[in-house]
Design a protein around this motif. Structure first.
Motif, PDB file in Angstrom:
ATOM      1  N   ASP A 132       0.964  -1.255  -0.021  1.00 44.27           N
ATOM      2  CA  ASP A 132       0.246   0.153  -0.018  1.00 44.27           C
ATOM      3  C   ASP A 132       0.891   1.194  -0.038  1.00 44.27           C
ATOM      4  OD1 ASP A 132      -1.914   1.969   0.546  1.00 44.27           O
ATOM      5  OD2 ASP A 132      -2.989   0.879   1.806  1.00 44.27           O
ATOM      6  N   LEU A 133       1.268   1.640  -1.170  1.00 48.45           N
ATOM      7  CA  LEU A 133       2.198   2.727  -1.156  1.00 48.45           C
ATOM      8  C   LEU A 133       1.556   4.069  -0.639  1.00 48.45           C
ATOM      9  CD1 LEU A 133       3.313   2.331  -5.095  1.00 48.45           C
ATOM     10  CD2 LEU A 133       4.066   1.200  -3.218  1.00 48.45           C
ATOM     11  N   LYS A 134       0.441   4.449  -0.697  1.00 46.81           N
ATOM     12  CA  LYS A 134      -0.143   5.694  -0.099  1.00 46.81           C
ATOM     13  C   LYS A 134       0.057   5.548   1.376  1.00 46.81           C
ATOM     14  CE  LYS A 134      -3.665   6.911  -3.562  1.00 46.81           C
ATOM     15  NZ  LYS A 134      -5.138   7.094  -3.646  1.00 46.81           N
ATOM     16  N   THR A 135      -0.154   4.426   2.061  1.00 56.39           N
ATOM     17  CA  THR A 135      -0.036   4.179   3.536  1.00 56.39           C
ATOM     18  C   THR A 135       1.741   4.477   4.002  1.00 56.39           C
ATOM     19  OG1 THR A 135      -1.852   2.874   3.708  1.00 56.39           O
ATOM     20  CG2 THR A 135      -0.011   2.669   5.321  1.00 56.39           C
ATOM     21  N   ILE A 136       2.666   3.763   3.038  1.00 52.45           N
ATOM     22  CA  ILE A 136       3.824   4.142   3.241  1.00 52.45           C
ATOM     23  C   ILE A 136       4.161   5.663   3.014  1.00 52.45           C
ATOM     24  CG2 ILE A 136       6.233   3.511   2.239  1.00 52.45           C
ATOM     25  CD1 ILE A 136       5.010   0.622   1.301  1.00 52.45           C
ATOM     26  N   ILE A 137       3.551   6.282   2.170  1.00 55.20           N
ATOM     27  CA  ILE A 137       3.952   7.612   1.948  1.00 55.20           C
ATOM     28  C   ILE A 137       3.289   8.354   3.162  1.00 55.20           C
ATOM     29  CG2 ILE A 137       3.342   9.885   0.570  1.00 55.20           C
ATOM     30  CD1 ILE A 137       3.519   7.944  -1.918  1.00 55.20           C
ATOM     31  N   LYS A 138       2.359   8.034   3.771  1.00 57.51           N
ATOM     32  CA  LYS A 138       1.737   8.603   4.915  1.00 57.51           C
ATOM     33  C   LYS A 138       2.791   8.512   6.147  1.00 57.51           C
ATOM     34  CE  LYS A 138      -2.221   8.460   7.764  1.00 57.51           C
ATOM     35  NZ  LYS A 138      -3.708   7.986   8.241  1.00 57.51           N
ATOM     36  N   ASN A 139       3.269   7.215   6.255  1.00 57.72           N
ATOM     37  CA  ASN A 139       4.167   7.015   7.440  1.00 57.72           C
ATOM     38  C   ASN A 139       5.475   7.764   7.231  1.00 57.72           C
ATOM     39  OD1 ASN A 139       2.241   5.323   8.631  1.00 57.72           O
ATOM     40  ND2 ASN A 139       3.234   3.410   7.601  1.00 57.72           N
ATOM     41  N   PHE A 140       5.692   7.971   5.956  1.00 60.43           N
ATOM     42  CA  PHE A 140       7.143   8.673   5.567  1.00 60.43           C
ATOM     43  C   PHE A 140       6.875  10.327   6.033  1.00 60.43           C
ATOM     44  CE2 PHE A 140       8.951   5.449   3.507  1.00 60.43           C
ATOM     45  CZ  PHE A 140      10.166   5.890   2.930  1.00 60.43           C
ATOM     46  N   SER A 169       7.576 -12.777  -1.759  1.00 57.83           N
ATOM     47  CA  SER A 169       7.627 -12.431  -3.322  1.00 57.83           C
ATOM     48  C   SER A 169       6.254 -11.982  -3.621  1.00 57.83           C
ATOM     49  CB  SER A 169       7.912 -13.558  -4.166  1.00 57.83           C
ATOM     50  OG  SER A 169       7.093 -14.645  -3.825  1.00 57.83           O
ATOM     51  N   LEU A 170       6.239 -10.955  -4.673  1.00 62.68           N
ATOM     52  CA  LEU A 170       4.950 -10.505  -4.969  1.00 62.68           C
ATOM     53  C   LEU A 170       4.041 -11.342  -5.685  1.00 62.68           C
ATOM     54  CD1 LEU A 170       6.209  -6.979  -6.399  1.00 62.68           C
ATOM     55  CD2 LEU A 170       5.128  -7.593  -4.165  1.00 62.68           C
ATOM     56  N   SER A 171       2.852 -11.279  -5.441  1.00 62.30           N
ATOM     57  CA  SER A 171       1.948 -12.213  -6.267  1.00 62.30           C
ATOM     58  C   SER A 171       1.477 -11.587  -7.305  1.00 62.30           C
ATOM     59  CB  SER A 171       0.636 -12.513  -5.396  1.00 62.30           C
ATOM     60  OG  SER A 171      -0.312 -11.212  -5.061  1.00 62.30           O
ATOM     61  N   LEU A 172       0.421 -12.098  -8.249  1.00 55.20           N
ATOM     62  CA  LEU A 172       0.188 -11.363  -9.445  1.00 55.20           C
ATOM     63  C   LEU A 172      -0.924 -10.286  -9.042  1.00 55.20           C
ATOM     64  CD1 LEU A 172      -0.169 -11.115 -12.399  1.00 55.20           C
ATOM     65  CD2 LEU A 172      -2.014 -12.802 -12.363  1.00 55.20           C
ATOM     66  N   GLY A 173      -1.621 -10.606  -8.013  1.00 54.64           N
ATOM     67  CA  GLY A 173      -2.506  -9.550  -7.371  1.00 54.64           C
ATOM     68  C   GLY A 173      -1.888  -8.331  -6.627  1.00 54.64           C
ATOM     69  N   ASP A 174      -0.756  -8.386  -6.357  1.00 56.94           N
ATOM     70  CA  ASP A 174       0.054  -7.457  -5.638  1.00 56.94           C
ATOM     71  C   ASP A 174       0.882  -6.560  -6.828  1.00 56.94           C
ATOM     72  OD1 ASP A 174       0.150  -8.238  -3.093  1.00 56.94           O
ATOM     73  OD2 ASP A 174       1.931  -9.672  -3.253  1.00 56.94           O
ATOM     74  N   ALA A 175       1.030  -7.157  -7.972  1.00 55.54           N
ATOM     75  CA  ALA A 175       1.639  -6.788  -9.105  1.00 55.54           C
ATOM     76  C   ALA A 175       0.694  -5.836  -9.571  1.00 55.54           C
ATOM     77  CB  ALA A 175       2.002  -7.391 -10.105  1.00 55.54           C
ATOM     78  N   ASP A 176      -0.584  -5.930  -9.838  1.00 57.25           N
ATOM     79  CA  ASP A 176      -1.911  -5.090 -10.407  1.00 57.25           C
ATOM     80  C   ASP A 176      -2.116  -4.177  -9.544  1.00 57.25           C
ATOM     81  OD1 ASP A 176      -2.220  -6.595 -12.820  1.00 57.25           O
ATOM     82  OD2 ASP A 176      -3.496  -7.992 -11.940  1.00 57.25           O
ATOM     83  N   TYR A 177      -1.902  -4.354  -8.290  1.00 57.45           N
ATOM     84  CA  TYR A 177      -2.224  -3.378  -7.184  1.00 57.45           C
ATOM     85  C   TYR A 177      -1.036  -2.265  -7.307  1.00 57.45           C
ATOM     86  CZ  TYR A 177      -3.420  -1.076  -2.600  1.00 57.45           C
ATOM     87  OH  TYR A 177      -3.782  -0.100  -1.665  1.00 57.45           O
ATOM     88  N   ILE A 178      -0.112  -2.622  -7.564  1.00 59.96           N
ATOM     89  CA  ILE A 178       1.279  -1.741  -7.439  1.00 59.96           C
ATOM     90  C   ILE A 178       1.160  -1.171  -8.796  1.00 59.96           C
ATOM     91  CG2 ILE A 178       3.876  -1.674  -7.983  1.00 59.96           C
ATOM     92  CD1 ILE A 178       4.064  -4.100  -5.902  1.00 59.96           C
ATOM     93  N   LEU A 179       0.959  -1.692  -9.931  1.00 57.24           N
ATOM     94  CA  LEU A 179       0.864  -0.968 -11.116  1.00 57.24           C
ATOM     95  C   LEU A 179      -0.412   0.342 -11.113  1.00 57.24           C
ATOM     96  CD1 LEU A 179       0.899  -3.917 -13.445  1.00 57.24           C
ATOM     97  CD2 LEU A 179       2.452  -1.978 -13.747  1.00 57.24           C
ATOM     98  N   LYS A 180      -1.360  -0.287 -10.388  1.00 60.21           N
ATOM     99  CA  LYS A 180      -2.712   0.837 -10.361  1.00 60.21           C
ATOM    100  C   LYS A 180      -2.031   2.195  -9.772  1.00 60.21           C
ATOM    101  CE  LYS A 180      -7.094   1.392  -8.563  1.00 60.21           C
ATOM    102  NZ  LYS A 180      -8.193   0.722  -7.567  1.00 60.21           N
ATOM    103  N   GLN A 181      -1.471   1.793  -8.412  1.00 60.11           N
ATOM    104  CA  GLN A 181      -0.843   3.020  -7.591  1.00 60.11           C
ATOM    105  C   GLN A 181       0.027   3.910  -8.330  1.00 60.11           C
ATOM    106  OE1 GLN A 181      -0.754   1.724  -3.050  1.00 60.11           O
ATOM    107  NE2 GLN A 181      -0.389  -0.002  -4.285  1.00 60.11           N
ATOM    108  N   TYR A 182       1.106   2.994  -9.063  1.00 57.39           N
ATOM    109  CA  TYR A 182       2.224   3.917  -9.906  1.00 57.39           C
ATOM    110  C   TYR A 182       1.400   4.848 -10.926  1.00 57.39           C
ATOM    111  CZ  TYR A 182       6.694   2.623  -8.322  1.00 57.39           C
ATOM    112  OH  TYR A 182       8.049   2.386  -7.647  1.00 57.39           O
TER     113      TYR A 182
END
Length: 316
Positions: A132-140, A169-182
Motif C-alpha cells: 500500500d504505497l499511499k500508506t507508506i507515504i503517509k508513514n514517511f 515475493s509479489l503475487s500477481l494481485g500485488d503486481a496489479d495493485y502496485i501498477l494501479k498505484q504507480y
C-alpha cells in the motif's frame, strides 16, 4: 562509473525477506580491487552488504585509496550515530533502509529521533503484505516530523531467491495493485510538475526511479546489476552477475557471458520492447515471471506517458 563493493554478508539484523546468501570465505579488500578502483575516472563507490558498517575499517582503506571518488553507503542505520562524523567528513550519500511501516520485518526503526545529516536517501522494500504505497507515504510524512527533514520514497521490489524469503515475493494481485498505484501517483506527479511546475517531493523518488530506468538504455547482455555504468565486485575483486548469490562469476567479457545466462533462463528478454529499461530484472529471482509482468506493464506505461509529456514540450 559506479563500482559497487559487496563488503560481506555479516549483518546486525535479520530481515525476513533478505535474499543475501552467507559467505564463509570473507576477506579484506584485495590489492586487485584497489587497482581496479584506482584505474577508473569519475568514480563513484557504493558500499553494500550484509551491513557495510560492520566492515568500516575496510571502507576507510578504500576512501584513503581513492579520496577523490564519490561515496555511497547502504545501511540499516543501526550504527549511524557511531559513524556519522566519518560520513560527513567524506561527503557520503547515506541510504538508509526503512520500509514505511513499523519495521517488524527488520526489527529496527532508524527514524526514531532527529538526524542531522544533509545527504540522506531512503530505500524501501515492497513485498507481499506490504504494497500500500499511499500508506507508506503517509508513514514517511509522520517520520519527517520526527527526524526534522523531508524524505522521498525510493521503492524496490523484494526478490524471492530461496525457500526462506519465498513468502515475501509479489503475487500477481500485488503486481496489479502496485501498477494501479504507480499510474495514479506518478501520473499525478508528472502532471503537477510538467503542466504546473509543482514538484511533489514525496513522489519524486518514484518518478526519478522510473526516469533513470528510461535513461538506462540497456543493450542486450547488460543487466540492471552489471552494465556499462555499473560493475559489482566482492572484496576480492571478483565480479558477479549477482553479488547476493555469487554463483555466476563474470570476466571482462561480461556482456557476452550475461547474454548466455539470459538466453538460457529468459530467452524472451531478447525481443522485449522494454528490455532497455529492465535489463532482465532480477535474473536470480524464483518469481521472475511476476517481476517480468510487473516491469513490462510499468515500464511500458511510463515510456508512453513520459514521451507524451515530452512531445507536448513540457518535459525536459
Amino acid at each position: 562509473m559506479q563500482i559497487t563493493i559487496y563488503m560481506g554478508s555479516r549483518c546486525n539484523l535479520n530481515c525476513a525477506y533478505c535474499h543475501r546468501e552467507a559467505d564463509a570465505n570473507e576477506t579484506k579488500i584485495s590489492s586487485e580491487l584497489f587497482g581496479k578502483l584506482q584505474n577508473v575516472d569519475d568514480l563513484t563507490v557504493k558500499f553494500m552488504g550484509g551491513e557495510p558498517t560492520l566492515y568500516l575499517d575496510e571502507i576507510k582503506k578504500v576512501v584513503k585509496a581513492v579520496p577523490k571518488a564519490k561515496f555511497i553507503i547502504c545501511t540499516n542505520g543501526v550504527n549511524l550515530d557511531k559513524y556519522l562524523s566519518f560520513f560527513r567528513e567524506h561527503d557520503f550519500l547515506v541510504c538508509i533502509s526503512y520500509d514505511g511501516d513499523n519495521n517488524v520485518k527488520r526489527g529496527f526503526d532508524p527514524f526514531s529521533k532527529a538526524i542531522d545529516y544533509p545527504k540522506l536517501a531512503v530505500s524501501t522494500t515492497i513485498c507481499h503484505g506490504h504494497t500500500d504505497l499511499k500508506t507508506i507515504i503517509k508513514n514517511f510524512a509522520e517520520k519527517e516530523r520526527i527526524i526534522g527533514r523531508r524524505l522521498s520514497f525510493f521503492p524496490h521490489f523484494a526478490h524471492a531467491t530461496n525457500s526462506k524469503n519465498d513468502g515475501y515475493s509479489l503475487s500477481l494481485g500485488d503486481a496489479d495493485y502496485i501498477l494501479k498505484q504507480y499510474r495514479e501517483l506518478v501520473g499525478s506527479y508528472m502532471e503537477q510538475r510538467f503542466k504546473y511546475g509543482v514538484r511533489n517531493f514525496r513522489l519524486e523518488g518514484m518518478f526519478t526511479g522510473l526516469l533513470k530506468r528510461y535513461q538506462s538504455n540497456f543493450k542486450y547482455g547488460e543487466t540492471y546489476c552489471v552494465n556499462k555504468d555499473l560493475t559489482k565486485f566482492n572484496a576480492q575483486g571478483k565480479c558477479f552477475s549477482c553479488l547476493y548469490i555469487r554463483d555466476d562469476e563474470l570476466s571482462e567479457d561480461w556482456q557476452a557471458e550475461q547474454q548466455i545466462i539470459l538466453e538460457s533462463l529468459y530467452p524472451e528478454c531478447k525481443s522485449c520492447p522494454v528490455y532497455f529499461m529492465c535489463g532482465g530484472g532480477c535474473i536470480k529471482s524464483k518469481s521472475h515471471d511476476i517481476e517480468c509482468y510487473l516491469n513490462k506493464k510499468l515500464f511500458s506505461w511510463f515510456k508512453a506517458e513520459y514521451e507524451k509529456w515530452r512531445e507536448t514540450g513540457y518535459a525536459d
